[in-house]
Design a protein around this motif. Structure first.
Motif, PDB file in Angstrom:
ATOM      1  N   PRO A 117      25.837  11.331  22.470  1.00 37.92           N
ATOM      2  CA  PRO A 117      24.701  11.175  23.401  1.00 37.92           C
ATOM      3  C   PRO A 117      24.629   9.816  24.097  1.00 37.92           C
ATOM      4  CG  PRO A 117      23.946  11.352  21.118  1.00 37.92           C
ATOM      5  CD  PRO A 117      25.431  11.470  21.075  1.00 37.92           C
ATOM      6  N   ILE A 118      23.925   9.803  25.217  1.00 37.73           N
ATOM      7  CA  ILE A 118      23.545   8.558  25.893  1.00 37.73           C
ATOM      8  C   ILE A 118      22.060   8.374  25.624  1.00 37.73           C
ATOM      9  CG2 ILE A 118      23.428   7.299  28.069  1.00 37.73           C
ATOM     10  CD1 ILE A 118      25.460   9.233  29.235  1.00 37.73           C
ATOM     11  N   ALA A 119      21.720   7.329  24.871  1.00 34.63           N
ATOM     12  CA  ALA A 119      20.313   7.012  24.637  1.00 34.63           C
ATOM     13  C   ALA A 119      19.842   6.156  25.804  1.00 34.63           C
ATOM     14  CB  ALA A 119      20.165   6.255  23.323  1.00 34.63           C
ATOM     15  N   VAL A 120      18.728   6.550  26.396  1.00 32.97           N
ATOM     16  CA  VAL A 120      18.286   5.902  27.627  1.00 32.97           C
ATOM     17  C   VAL A 120      16.881   5.329  27.458  1.00 32.97           C
ATOM     18  CG1 VAL A 120      17.602   6.374  30.009  1.00 32.97           C
ATOM     19  CG2 VAL A 120      19.747   7.271  29.152  1.00 32.97           C
ATOM     20  N   HIS A 121      16.713   4.093  27.943  1.00 32.43           N
ATOM     21  CA  HIS A 121      15.370   3.535  28.127  1.00 32.43           C
ATOM     22  C   HIS A 121      15.034   3.725  29.609  1.00 32.43           C
ATOM     23  CE1 HIS A 121      12.500  -0.220  27.895  1.00 32.43           C
ATOM     24  NE2 HIS A 121      12.043   0.714  28.711  1.00 32.43           N
ATOM     25  N   ALA A 122      14.094   4.629  29.886  1.00 28.42           N
ATOM     26  CA  ALA A 122      13.682   4.884  31.266  1.00 28.42           C
ATOM     27  C   ALA A 122      12.222   5.303  31.236  1.00 28.42           C
ATOM     28  CB  ALA A 122      14.534   5.980  31.891  1.00 28.42           C
ATOM     29  N   ARG A 150      24.778   6.579  37.679  1.00 31.21           N
ATOM     30  CA  ARG A 150      25.652   7.743  37.840  1.00 31.21           C
ATOM     31  C   ARG A 150      27.073   7.409  37.347  1.00 31.21           C
ATOM     32  NH1 ARG A 150      25.829  12.435  40.922  1.00 31.21           N
ATOM     33  NH2 ARG A 150      23.728  11.992  41.638  1.00 31.21           N
ATOM     34  N   ALA A 151      27.560   6.231  37.711  1.00 33.94           N
ATOM     35  CA  ALA A 151      28.924   5.841  37.306  1.00 33.94           C
ATOM     36  C   ALA A 151      29.015   5.762  35.777  1.00 33.94           C
ATOM     37  CB  ALA A 151      29.283   4.502  37.943  1.00 33.94           C
ATOM     38  N   HIS A 152      27.986   5.194  35.124  1.00 32.46           N
ATOM     39  CA  HIS A 152      28.014   5.089  33.654  1.00 32.46           C
ATOM     40  C   HIS A 152      27.922   6.467  33.004  1.00 32.46           C
ATOM     41  CE1 HIS A 152      28.140   0.775  32.915  1.00 32.46           C
ATOM     42  NE2 HIS A 152      27.301   0.602  33.925  1.00 32.46           N
ATOM     43  N   VAL A 153      26.995   7.297  33.489  1.00 31.58           N
ATOM     44  CA  VAL A 153      26.789   8.602  32.852  1.00 31.58           C
ATOM     45  C   VAL A 153      28.048   9.460  33.013  1.00 31.58           C
ATOM     46  CG1 VAL A 153      25.439  10.751  32.929  1.00 31.58           C
ATOM     47  CG2 VAL A 153      24.281   8.540  33.058  1.00 31.58           C
ATOM     48  N   ALA A 166      20.867  13.694  34.499  1.00 32.81           N
ATOM     49  CA  ALA A 166      21.344  14.370  33.281  1.00 32.81           C
ATOM     50  C   ALA A 166      21.514  15.862  33.537  1.00 32.81           C
ATOM     51  CB  ALA A 166      20.351  14.147  32.139  1.00 32.81           C
ATOM     52  N   VAL A 167      20.564  16.460  34.255  1.00 33.27           N
ATOM     53  CA  VAL A 167      20.630  17.896  34.540  1.00 33.27           C
ATOM     54  C   VAL A 167      21.814  18.170  35.466  1.00 33.27           C
ATOM     55  CG1 VAL A 167      19.419  19.791  35.713  1.00 33.27           C
ATOM     56  CG2 VAL A 167      18.175  18.296  34.113  1.00 33.27           C
ATOM     57  N   GLU A 168      21.942  17.369  36.513  1.00 32.41           N
ATOM     58  CA  GLU A 168      23.025  17.580  37.487  1.00 32.41           C
ATOM     59  C   GLU A 168      24.401  17.443  36.825  1.00 32.41           C
ATOM     60  OE1 GLU A 168      23.000  14.820  40.827  1.00 32.41           O
ATOM     61  OE2 GLU A 168      25.150  15.217  41.070  1.00 32.41           O
ATOM     62  N   LEU A 169      24.559  16.406  35.990  1.00 35.42           N
ATOM     63  CA  LEU A 169      25.877  16.155  35.392  1.00 35.42           C
ATOM     64  C   LEU A 169      26.060  16.892  34.057  1.00 35.42           C
ATOM     65  CD1 LEU A 169      26.308  12.324  36.148  1.00 35.42           C
ATOM     66  CD2 LEU A 169      27.119  14.270  37.488  1.00 35.42           C
ATOM     67  N   ARG A 170      25.059  17.663  33.640  1.00 35.28           N
ATOM     68  CA  ARG A 170      25.088  18.383  32.368  1.00 35.28           C
ATOM     69  C   ARG A 170      25.472  17.434  31.231  1.00 35.28           C
ATOM     70  NH1 ARG A 170      24.871  23.712  33.152  1.00 35.28           N
ATOM     71  NH2 ARG A 170      26.121  24.323  31.359  1.00 35.28           N
ATOM     72  N   SER A 171      24.752  16.330  31.201  1.00 41.66           N
ATOM     73  CA  SER A 171      25.062  15.261  30.270  1.00 41.66           C
ATOM     74  C   SER A 171      24.072  15.265  29.110  1.00 41.66           C
ATOM     75  CB  SER A 171      24.979  13.951  31.053  1.00 41.66           C
ATOM     76  OG  SER A 171      25.264  12.881  30.240  1.00 41.66           O
ATOM     77  N   LYS A 225      24.071   3.241  24.851  1.00 40.48           N
ATOM     78  CA  LYS A 225      22.689   2.927  25.203  1.00 40.48           C
ATOM     79  C   LYS A 225      22.667   2.385  26.621  1.00 40.48           C
ATOM     80  CE  LYS A 225      18.241   2.143  24.897  1.00 40.48           C
ATOM     81  NZ  LYS A 225      17.462   1.348  23.954  1.00 40.48           N
ATOM     82  N   MET A 226      21.823   2.992  27.437  1.00 42.04           N
ATOM     83  CA  MET A 226      21.716   2.545  28.823  1.00 42.04           C
ATOM     84  C   MET A 226      20.259   2.138  29.091  1.00 42.04           C
ATOM     85  SD  MET A 226      23.070   4.389  32.308  1.00 42.04           S
ATOM     86  CE  MET A 226      21.968   5.798  32.339  1.00 42.04           C
ATOM     87  N   TYR A 227      20.066   0.855  29.390  1.00 43.10           N
ATOM     88  CA  TYR A 227      18.732   0.340  29.711  1.00 43.10           C
ATOM     89  C   TYR A 227      18.516   0.478  31.218  1.00 43.10           C
ATOM     90  CZ  TYR A 227      18.572  -1.707  25.051  1.00 43.10           C
ATOM     91  OH  TYR A 227      18.551  -1.884  23.682  1.00 43.10           O
TER      92      TYR A 227
END
Ligand code: NCD
Ligand code: ZN
Length: 358
Positions: A131-136, A118-121, A148-153, A99-101
């Motif tokens: 998955p990375i659940a994101v609050h954004a 970027r470093a975390h993803v 997410a698109v750039e890093l295909r994450s 989870k990334m806030y």
């Protein structure tokens, strides 16, 4: 009775609290509320002190929760602004995801800068395909989506609440991004007018929005942009809500399924789609396999008014108090055992399993 059968209902965004926040809510009580709310499993967020940001903290949390939980559960690892990427290799196996806030909310996990994100993803992608659940929100959401698109994450966008956010995510999905989208019942049913009426009891992140945002979320449900309904069950005491600086967050474990059955009755969503939104999509995204004999039965013809005094959740209040909904949970079975019979929770603390290890 017209019965709806949900195979292994999952709420992928719940704050069970406990540990140092047991005054807000206890795992025993919140997992009882989860069963009464119709769920087999809940995925717990890491922003309760001490935050779940290392493998050791996850293990401590898992052991405490396994002794207290009445339903199955999974734990998120939290991205730490101090830089905990070194933990990812060891911790990914014990978590359902990261989870990334990226916007400020309750708790002190907050990844503010784009190079930190970027470093975390990229570190999580190297460690795990979970998955990375994101609050954004707003511009932050657009930035995280581009990353997410750039890093295909595999990024899962939590509690999406605004029309322009839905549109961005819709387009990105059409373009083949590996993303998923979650929406809460409070953003589907409440607006800024309700926020004014409810005062601190309508104070939640993301903030409640306008009726055109609400319409855009329903459109996202209809066309498949939205993958899951999550409660973002975030219990706070009445005293905290009545304080001069009330915390953000609303309870929702026992009201989510009835509010979605109301949507079924009103023709906003089909039965098939409801099962995807409440169970099978979250199972697929978080790779959860419901055990044999695990399902929920709901009487979709039963109607009732939500009241504070019938809720099991620790804080004992609901922003929907006084609202008429449909759908009584009649039965929850886990591994063939009757866990909730429509009246009583029959599973004792310790029945629940950490899904990372099952
Ligand atoms: C949540 C909480 O209380 O932990 N609050 C909220 O307003 N949703 C945190 C979160 O999910 O943002
Ligand atoms: Zn949350």
């Amino acid at each position: 009775m017209t019965s709806l059968r949900i195979p292994g209902a999952v709420d992928p965004h719940v704050h069970l609290r406990d540990l140092e926040w047991s005054h807000k809510a206890t795992v025993e009580r919140e997992t009882a509320a989860a069963l009464a709310g119709g769920y087999w499993a809940v995925l717990d967020m890491p922003n309760t002190p001490p935050p779940a940001t290392t493998r050791a903290r996850l293990d401590e949390r898992s052991a405490a929760f396994a002794a207290r939980a009445r339903c199955d559960f999974g734990l998120y690892l939290g991205a730490d602004q101090g830089g905990n990427q070194g933990e990812y290799g060891a911790a990914a196996g014990a978590a359902v995801g990261l989870k990334m806030y990226c916007d400020e909310t309750t708790g002190d996990l907050f990844i503010r800068e784009s190079d930190e994100r970027r470093a975390h993803v990229s570190a999580w992608k190297a460690a795990s395909d979970k998955p990375i659940a994101v609050h954004a929100e707003g511009a932050t959401l657009a930035a995280v989506l581009a990353l997410a698109v750039e890093l295909r994450s595999r990024v899962h966008f939590c509690h999406v609440s605004a029309a322009d956010e839905v549109e961005l995510l819709r387009q990105a999905k059409r373009d083949g991004a590996f993303i998923s989208v979650a929406v809460t019942p409070h953003h589907l049913y409440l607006t800024q007018d309700d926020a004014a009426r409810l005062g601190p009891y309508g104070r939640v992140k993301p903030l409640l929005k306008s009726s055109s945002d609400v319409a855009a979320l329903w459109a996202g449900i209809a066309d498949g942009t939205v993958d899951v309904i999550e409660s973002d069950h975030a219990p706070h005491t009445r005293a905290e809500k009545e304080s001069p600086a009330p915390p953000y967050g609303l309870p929702g474990l026992e009201t989510t399924i009835p509010l979605m059955v109301l949507a079924l009755r009103e023709g906003r969503v089909s039965e098939e789609r409801l099962v995807e939104l409440l169970a099978t999509n979250a199972q697929r995204l978080f790779r959860l396999q419901p055990p044999n004999g695990t399902y929920t039965l709901i009487d979709v013809d039963a109607s009732y008014v939500i009241t504070d005094d019938t809720l099991l959740t620790s804080p004992g209040w609901s922003p929907y108090s006084g609202m008429r909904v449909w759908g009584r949970v009649r039965e929850v079975r886990i591994r063939g055992q009757l866990a909730f019979d429509g009246e009583d929770v029959l599973c004792s603390p310790g029945c629940g399993t950490d899904l990372a290890w099952s």
